[in-house]
Design an enzyme around this catalytic site. Structure first.
Site, PDB file in Angstrom:
ATOM      1  N   SER A 106      -4.372  -2.970  -3.324  1.00  0.00           N
ATOM      2  CA  SER A 106      -3.633  -3.382  -2.122  1.00  0.00           C
ATOM      3  C   SER A 106      -2.317  -4.088  -2.390  1.00  0.00           C
ATOM      4  O   SER A 106      -1.578  -4.374  -1.439  1.00  0.00           O
ATOM      5  CB  SER A 106      -4.521  -4.251  -1.233  1.00  0.00           C
ATOM      6  OG  SER A 106      -5.515  -3.449  -0.633  1.00  0.00           O
ATOM      7  N   TYR A 199      -8.078  -7.608   8.597  1.00  0.00           N
ATOM      8  CA  TYR A 199      -7.535  -6.734   7.555  1.00  0.00           C
ATOM      9  C   TYR A 199      -8.021  -5.306   7.753  1.00  0.00           C
ATOM     10  O   TYR A 199      -9.216  -5.053   7.868  1.00  0.00           O
ATOM     11  CB  TYR A 199      -8.004  -7.263   6.206  1.00  0.00           C
ATOM     12  CG  TYR A 199      -7.259  -6.745   5.007  1.00  0.00           C
ATOM     13  CD1 TYR A 199      -6.127  -7.398   4.533  1.00  0.00           C
ATOM     14  CD2 TYR A 199      -7.705  -5.629   4.320  1.00  0.00           C
ATOM     15  CE1 TYR A 199      -5.461  -6.947   3.418  1.00  0.00           C
ATOM     16  CE2 TYR A 199      -7.046  -5.171   3.203  1.00  0.00           C
ATOM     17  CZ  TYR A 199      -5.926  -5.830   2.755  1.00  0.00           C
ATOM     18  OH  TYR A 199      -5.264  -5.375   1.642  1.00  0.00           O
ATOM     19  N   SER A 200      -7.084  -4.359   7.804  1.00  0.00           N
ATOM     20  CA  SER A 200      -7.438  -2.951   7.969  1.00  0.00           C
ATOM     21  C   SER A 200      -6.458  -2.085   7.189  1.00  0.00           C
ATOM     22  O   SER A 200      -5.246  -2.128   7.420  1.00  0.00           O
ATOM     23  CB  SER A 200      -7.418  -2.551   9.450  1.00  0.00           C
ATOM     24  OG  SER A 200      -7.595  -1.148   9.588  1.00  0.00           O
ATOM     25  N   ASN A 201      -6.977  -1.282   6.288  1.00  0.00           N
ATOM     26  CA  ASN A 201      -6.135  -0.371   5.518  1.00  0.00           C
ATOM     27  C   ASN A 201      -5.415   0.641   6.405  1.00  0.00           C
ATOM     28  O   ASN A 201      -4.354   1.156   6.045  1.00  0.00           O
ATOM     29  CB  ASN A 201      -6.988   0.371   4.486  1.00  0.00           C
ATOM     30  CG  ASN A 201      -7.462  -0.534   3.370  1.00  0.00           C
ATOM     31  OD1 ASN A 201      -6.708  -1.326   2.841  1.00  0.00           O
ATOM     32  ND2 ASN A 201      -8.728  -0.416   3.017  1.00  0.00           N
ATOM     33  N   GLY A 344      -5.065  -7.074  -5.218  1.00  0.00           N
ATOM     34  CA  GLY A 344      -5.533  -5.717  -5.007  1.00  0.00           C
ATOM     35  C   GLY A 344      -6.889  -5.472  -5.630  1.00  0.00           C
ATOM     36  O   GLY A 344      -7.228  -6.042  -6.663  1.00  0.00           O
TER      37      GLY A 344
END
Length: 389
Positions: A106, A199-201, A344
């Site tokens: 990330s 949090y969302s990809n 990440g």
């Protein structure tokens, strides 16, 4: 691969309590008899006793059972030291490559956010413009409407969009960005845009698609042109479609499930499930250079950098007093002040780091994805130890 045994992998950015990911059987090579206690010395000095940074890496290998740990530390005067501990390849017993490449998960989001904010500075994207302006009628679902979600809400994780990586199946293969987005849109919104933080990809898949729509070029090319080449990141790249290997010297990445089971080598893996949310490869020193250049104003105009550093609480994901800006996380340091970075997580690797306004920067990587809070705390403690030297 559907039908194979689930192995408990987490996707880039997937947080505690979320669904686990299957291990690619073709890439899962069981490691036989091995010793994790071998500790490599610092790569830059022959000091009789290890310093605090080296000791913290040694503890990650010994106490947290990491196959390897590696760090790059830059002080206020620009001096760089690199460190290693453990073994780079458990099958051969080889050393950890000095400043080797790792999958940075990330941390990719910060690169994408910088490109978006550069386009904001150029007047090509508006932070408070809706997603539908750039991707008309694409974002629709239960409680989801691209006419109500802004670019700022994507970058700040306040859109309420569901996280696609919670819902991917067992197949480990190439995923297109649209396929990742469509997976998310099959599920309801978490909350109304702008009313909360989670949090969302999926937010960064959309940010990457907007970059491509506005520029007419692939996201990887824009990151390479606008960031990697601009500040001389010689060991950083966005893997091409189908590229499963890591190009330059690197420690092998591992996975263990169950907790007392054998380690499996999962270095070679298709990273496309991360795309704009987590696909990139880099080194600790390159990440330090990137975050240092960002804070120094070498990548963004002052107005856009100020927007990036405008934060909201993000303790649920990033720990006590952590705050999330536009693809940038601030954390308080035990010695005072803030560090700025992201961190990440990707199968086989975990990275944490930060940079400060006075020129300090540190990135620490381990070669196994962390799945417990104690391990994450110890990794962050190693970063704090280096930044507070």
């Amino acid at each position: 691969m559907r039908g194979q045994t689930r192995q408990g992998l987490r996707l880039p950015g997937q947080q505690q309590g979320t669904r686990r990911r299957a291990l690619p059987a073709a890439a899962a090579v069981a490691i036989g008899v091995m010793t994790l206690g071998a500790l490599a010395p610092p790569s830059v000095s022959a000091a009789a006793r290890p310093d605090a940074v080296q000791q913290s890496l040694n503890l990650l290998v010994r106490d947290d059972r990491m196959p390897a740990a590696l760090a790059s530390v830059q002080d206020r005067d620009g001096r760089i030291r690199t460190y290693t501990a453990g073994l780079g390849d458990l099958a051969t017993g080889s050393k950890v490559p000095r400043d080797g490449q790792v999958r940075i998960g990330s941390n990719t989001k910060t690169f994408v956010a910088v490109v978006v904010l550069q386009l904001v500075g150029e007047g090509k994207i508006g932070l408070d413009t809706t997603v539908d302006t750039y991707l008309p009628e694409l974002v629709r679902g239960e409680g989801i409407d691209g006419r109500r979600i802004t670019v700022r809400e994507l970058l700040q994780q306040t859109s309420g969009l569901p996280n696609y990586s919670d819902y991917l199946g067992d197949d480990v293969r190439y995923y297109s960005p649209r396929e990742l987005l469509d997976t998310a849109l099959q599920h309801p919104a978490e909350f109304d845009p702008g009313t909360s933080w989670k949090y969302s990809n999926t937010n960064y898949i959309l940010a990457g698609l907007i970059v491509q729509k506005v520029t007419g070029r692939p996201l990887a090319e824009e990151i390479d042109r606008r960031i990697i080449k601009r500040i001389g990141l010689r060991h950083t790249y966005f893997p091409a479609p189908g590229e499963m290997t890591i190009r330059e010297p690197h420690p092998q990445g591992y996975h263990r499930n169950p907790a007392d089971g054998p380690l499996r080598d999962i270095t070679e893996i298709d990273p496309s499930w991360g795309w704009a949310a987590g696909q990139m490869v880099s080194t600790n020193s390159d990440l330090n250079r990137f975050f240092g250049a960002l804070l120094a104003g070498h990548l963004l105009p002052s107005a856009q950098l100020a927007q990036m550093r405008s934060t909201v609480p993000a303790e649920a994901t990033f720990g006590p007093a952590a705050r999330y800006g536009l693809g940038l996380v601030s954390r308080p340091l035990p010695c005072g002040g803030l560090s700025w970075g992201h961190g990440g997580s990707f199968p086989g690797y975990e990275t944490r780091g930060g940079a400060t306004d006075d020129g300090r920067a540190t990135t620490v990587a381990v070669t196994m994805q962390l799945t417990d809070e104690a391990g994450r705390r110890n990794l962050e403690r190693a970063v704090d130890t280096a930044l507070c030297r």
